[in-house]
Design a protein around this motif. Structure first.
Motif, PDB file in Angstrom:
ATOM      1  N   PHE A 160       0.833  -1.194   0.000  1.00  0.00           N
ATOM      2  CA  PHE A 160       0.000   0.000   0.000  1.00  0.00           C
ATOM      3  C   PHE A 160       0.878   1.259   0.000  1.00  0.00           C
ATOM      4  N   ALA A 161       1.934   1.267   0.798  1.00  0.00           N
ATOM      5  CA  ALA A 161       2.823   2.432   0.881  1.00  0.00           C
ATOM      6  C   ALA A 161       3.513   2.687  -0.453  1.00  0.00           C
ATOM      7  N   ARG A 162       3.892   1.646  -1.158  1.00  0.00           N
ATOM      8  CA  ARG A 162       4.535   1.807  -2.464  1.00  0.00           C
ATOM      9  C   ARG A 162       3.597   2.484  -3.458  1.00  0.00           C
ATOM     10  N   GLN A 163       2.291   2.194  -3.363  1.00  0.00           N
ATOM     11  CA  GLN A 163       1.325   2.820  -4.269  1.00  0.00           C
ATOM     12  C   GLN A 163       1.153   4.307  -3.963  1.00  0.00           C
ATOM     13  N   LYS A 164       1.157   4.663  -2.694  1.00  0.00           N
ATOM     14  CA  LYS A 164       0.896   6.040  -2.298  1.00  0.00           C
ATOM     15  C   LYS A 164       2.117   6.949  -2.406  1.00  0.00           C
ATOM     16  N   VAL A 165       3.305   6.395  -2.314  1.00  0.00           N
ATOM     17  CA  VAL A 165       4.500   7.224  -2.282  1.00  0.00           C
ATOM     18  C   VAL A 165       4.774   7.894  -3.631  1.00  0.00           C
ATOM     19  N   ARG A 166       4.188   7.406  -4.667  1.00  0.00           N
ATOM     20  CA  ARG A 166       4.424   7.968  -5.993  1.00  0.00           C
ATOM     21  C   ARG A 166       3.950   9.422  -6.087  1.00  0.00           C
ATOM     22  N   ALA A 167       2.981   9.799  -5.269  1.00  0.00           N
ATOM     23  CA  ALA A 167       2.459  11.171  -5.308  1.00  0.00           C
ATOM     24  C   ALA A 167       3.185  12.084  -4.331  1.00  0.00           C
ATOM     25  N   ALA A 178       6.721  13.826   3.863  1.00  0.00           N
ATOM     26  CA  ALA A 178       6.251  12.622   3.180  1.00  0.00           C
ATOM     27  C   ALA A 178       6.056  11.472   4.165  1.00  0.00           C
ATOM     28  N   LEU A 179       6.950  11.380   5.142  1.00  0.00           N
ATOM     29  CA  LEU A 179       6.839  10.304   6.120  1.00  0.00           C
ATOM     30  C   LEU A 179       5.568  10.461   6.968  1.00  0.00           C
ATOM     31  N   ARG A 180       5.289  11.679   7.405  1.00  0.00           N
ATOM     32  CA  ARG A 180       4.089  11.902   8.209  1.00  0.00           C
ATOM     33  C   ARG A 180       2.821  11.594   7.407  1.00  0.00           C
ATOM     34  N   ARG A 181       2.793  12.060   6.177  1.00  0.00           N
ATOM     35  CA  ARG A 181       1.604  11.824   5.365  1.00  0.00           C
ATOM     36  C   ARG A 181       1.413  10.342   5.075  1.00  0.00           C
ATOM     37  N   LEU A 182       2.476   9.661   4.712  1.00  0.00           N
ATOM     38  CA  LEU A 182       2.362   8.240   4.371  1.00  0.00           C
ATOM     39  C   LEU A 182       2.008   7.399   5.594  1.00  0.00           C
ATOM     40  N   HIS A 183       2.604   7.739   6.722  1.00  0.00           N
ATOM     41  CA  HIS A 183       2.279   7.005   7.949  1.00  0.00           C
ATOM     42  C   HIS A 183       0.803   7.212   8.327  1.00  0.00           C
ATOM     43  N   GLY A 184       0.299   8.415   8.164  1.00  0.00           N
ATOM     44  CA  GLY A 184      -1.108   8.675   8.455  1.00  0.00           C
ATOM     45  C   GLY A 184      -2.044   7.882   7.550  1.00  0.00           C
ATOM     46  N   GLN A 185      -1.705   7.769   6.289  1.00  0.00           N
ATOM     47  CA  GLN A 185      -2.536   6.998   5.370  1.00  0.00           C
ATOM     48  C   GLN A 185      -2.552   5.520   5.745  1.00  0.00           C
ATOM     49  N   LEU A 186      -1.406   5.005   6.131  1.00  0.00           N
ATOM     50  CA  LEU A 186      -1.338   3.608   6.559  1.00  0.00           C
ATOM     51  C   LEU A 186      -2.133   3.369   7.834  1.00  0.00           C
ATOM     52  N   ARG A 210       8.765   4.090   5.871  1.00  0.00           N
ATOM     53  CA  ARG A 210      10.191   4.360   5.684  1.00  0.00           C
ATOM     54  C   ARG A 210      10.774   3.533   4.552  1.00  0.00           C
ATOM     55  N   THR A 211      10.355   2.291   4.471  1.00  0.00           N
ATOM     56  CA  THR A 211      10.874   1.440   3.396  1.00  0.00           C
ATOM     57  C   THR A 211      10.440   1.956   2.041  1.00  0.00           C
ATOM     58  N   ALA A 212       9.180   2.351   1.907  1.00  0.00           N
ATOM     59  CA  ALA A 212       8.692   2.854   0.627  1.00  0.00           C
ATOM     60  C   ALA A 212       9.381   4.167   0.252  1.00  0.00           C
ATOM     61  N   LEU A 213       9.647   5.056   1.223  1.00  0.00           N
ATOM     62  CA  LEU A 213      10.342   6.304   0.931  1.00  0.00           C
ATOM     63  C   LEU A 213      11.786   6.044   0.513  1.00  0.00           C
TER      64      LEU A 213
END
Length: 237
Positions: free
Chosen positions: A182-189, A198-206, A221-224
């Motif tokens: 899921f994180a790999r899909q969202k990190v593209r944006a 980016a870390l805060r936003r991605l962690h919140g989505q997860l 962190r891995t996806a970033l």
């Protein structure tokens, strides 16, 4: 008006009598009754309705509106409720609690509703365990949800705690992999963001997808890192 006639000695006027004379009641005569030996009385007293009291028409009994509605027999109420529940089940699987709530809206008492629910469970029309398995399969295959979100979704459908616990115990042990996907899909944006943002936003989505704290942070962190956001090395385009 008078009519002229001649008797040979000259003309004279003959009185013209009215066709419907207004009779005069003799003095001392009792009102409304003819006097003895006389047939003259007031014409309005001759009319049968002259002094009659107004008559209110009597409406037929079947035209009366009753304030009380005829109660629907129990057999008819139960049959209508069963047909409604069957119709709902054709479009969507319901939990036992959802079915019970639907029946109670049909003005059934508790015993009648429980009788229908029990009958539908025996016939296999209502099955909370089967419904829970279907919801879990959809959450894992299409929605990429974490264990916490799955448990909340099952509880919101009214599935009992015992069934929820049993289904959650059988979940595959791949939550970290699903979180990373899921994180790999969202990190593209998020390529234009700083690493911390980016870390805060991605962690919140997860987290909103139901992935727990450590799992969500590791996946973010891995996806970033893989996307090269905020780290040295080439970025994936």
């Amino acid at each position: 008006m008078a009519v002229r006639f001649s008797d040979g000695g000259g003309e004279s006027l003959a009185p013209v009598l009215p066709l419907f004379p207004r009779a005069v009641r003799p003095s001392g005569e009792e009102p409304g009754r003819p006097g003895s030996g006389s047939t003259a009385w007031h014409e309005e007293e001759c009319h049968p309705d002259a002094h009659a009291a107004p008559v209110t028409p009597a409406w037929p009994a079947w035209n009366a509106v009753s304030d009380e509605e005829t109660p629907v027999p129990a057999a008819e109420r139960i049959d209508a409720a069963e047909q409604l529940l069957l119709k709902r089940l054709r479009g969507r699987q319901l939990s036992v609690e959802e079915a019970r709530s639907l029946l109670m809206e049909r003005e059934l008492d508790a015993d009648e509703a429980e009788g229908i629910v029990g009958d539908f469970e025996r016939r296999g029309y209502l099955d909370d365990a089967r419904l829970a398995d279907q919801l879990v399969h959809g959450a894992l295959s299409r929605k990429a949800q974490g264990a916490r979100a799955i448990a909340q979704a099952l509880t919101a459908r009214g599935i009992s705690r015992e069934v929820v616990d049993a289904v959650m115990a059988d979940l595959p042990d791949d939550e970290a992999e699903r979180a990373l996907e899921f994180a790999r899909q969202k990190v593209r944006a998020m390529r234009s963001l700083e690493r911390d943002a980016a870390l805060r936003r991605l962690h919140g989505q997860l987290a909103r997808r139901g992935f727990g704290g450590p799992v969500a942070m590791t996946a973010a962190r891995t996806a970033l890192d893989e996307a090269g956001i905020g780290a040295s090395g080439p970025r994936f385009r």
